[in-house]
Design a protein around this motif. Structure first.
Motif: not given
Length: 250
Positions: A199-218
């Protein structure tokens, strides 16, 4: 004049998502207390004193707010999201329980707000449409082995899961361990939603499978939602819709 204390949620970021009840309390307040970036969201005005402090002094902040309310001030303690979800409401009541008897007689109200979890879920679709749980991945106030146990049990129960405070600069390894635990416990490619600065101007939504989730995504501005085994993805132009059906077959 009798003082009072309101513990208010400022929502996930967009000013339009602050409730009228919270707006009214802020308009009547003589003092606003909270973590530095949350207090910065409150507009200055004559007759209002802003008390900003570090995020690691919640109990000290609570005592200060209670002391001012006892002295007759109209105090609003602000949190982001909802004050009762990993925020200041619990800290205030911890202070009340062990504090002077007079604090129990104060007019204390909790004013709910829209959580980052719900705002992120709404942006993605309806990933929390069936049973779900919320887990704070910070081990500042609880041991990591308890977090890991709760992750395993939530996965075993097939909950969708919403994670607060997934990854900070001081403990980047925690979220990596959480992802490893989930991969071991889930054994499937559940969808993972990374919703940053919702809900801020910096909003970013990303959807990936659990197998492709990486720590640096958060980071600490990211809400992470992991679907259940029943969670579905509807592909479409403009981004996918993620939802969890309302029923589970017998």
């Amino acid at each position: 004049m009798s003082g009072w204390l309101a513990i208010a949620g400022l929502g996930p970021g967009d000013e339009a998502l602050i409730t009228p009840e919270v707006t009214e309390a802020l308009a009547k307040a003589t003092d606003v207390v909270g973590y530095i970036p949350y207090v910065a969201r409150v507009a200055e005005r004559p007759g209002l004193t802003l008390h900003a402090s570090d995020n690691r002094v919640e109990i000290d902040r609570s005592r200060h707010a209670l002391e001012m309310a006892e002295a007759g001030r109209r105090v609003v303690v602000v949190s982001s999201g909802d004050p009762g979800v990993f925020a200041m409401a619990a800290a205030i009541f911890e202070a009340v329980e062990v504090g002077p008897a007079a604090w129990r007689a104060l007019d204390i109200r909790v004013l709910p707000g829209i959580t980052a979890m719900l705002a992120a879920a709404a942006r993605a679709g309806a990933p929390l449409g069936h049973d779900f749980c919320a887990i704070n991945l910070s081990d500042n106030l609880k041991p990591w082995d308890l977090i890991e146990r709760r992750l395993r049990l939530a996965a075993e129960a097939d909950f969708a899961m919403a994670f607060y405070n997934p990854r900070s600069k001081s403990r980047p390894e925690g979220f990596a361990k959480a992802l490893d635990t989930l991969r071991q416990a889930c054994g499937d490619a559940r969808p993972v939603i990374f919703a940053r600065a919702v809900t801020t101007p910096e909003e970013e939504i990303r959807v990936v499978p659990l197998t492709e989730a990486r720590p640096e995504m958060a980071d600490m501005r990211t809400m992470v939602i992991v679907g259940s085994s029943r969670t579905r993805i509807i592909t479409r132009d403009g981004g996918p819709i993620v939802y969890t059906p309302r029923s589970v077959p017998a």
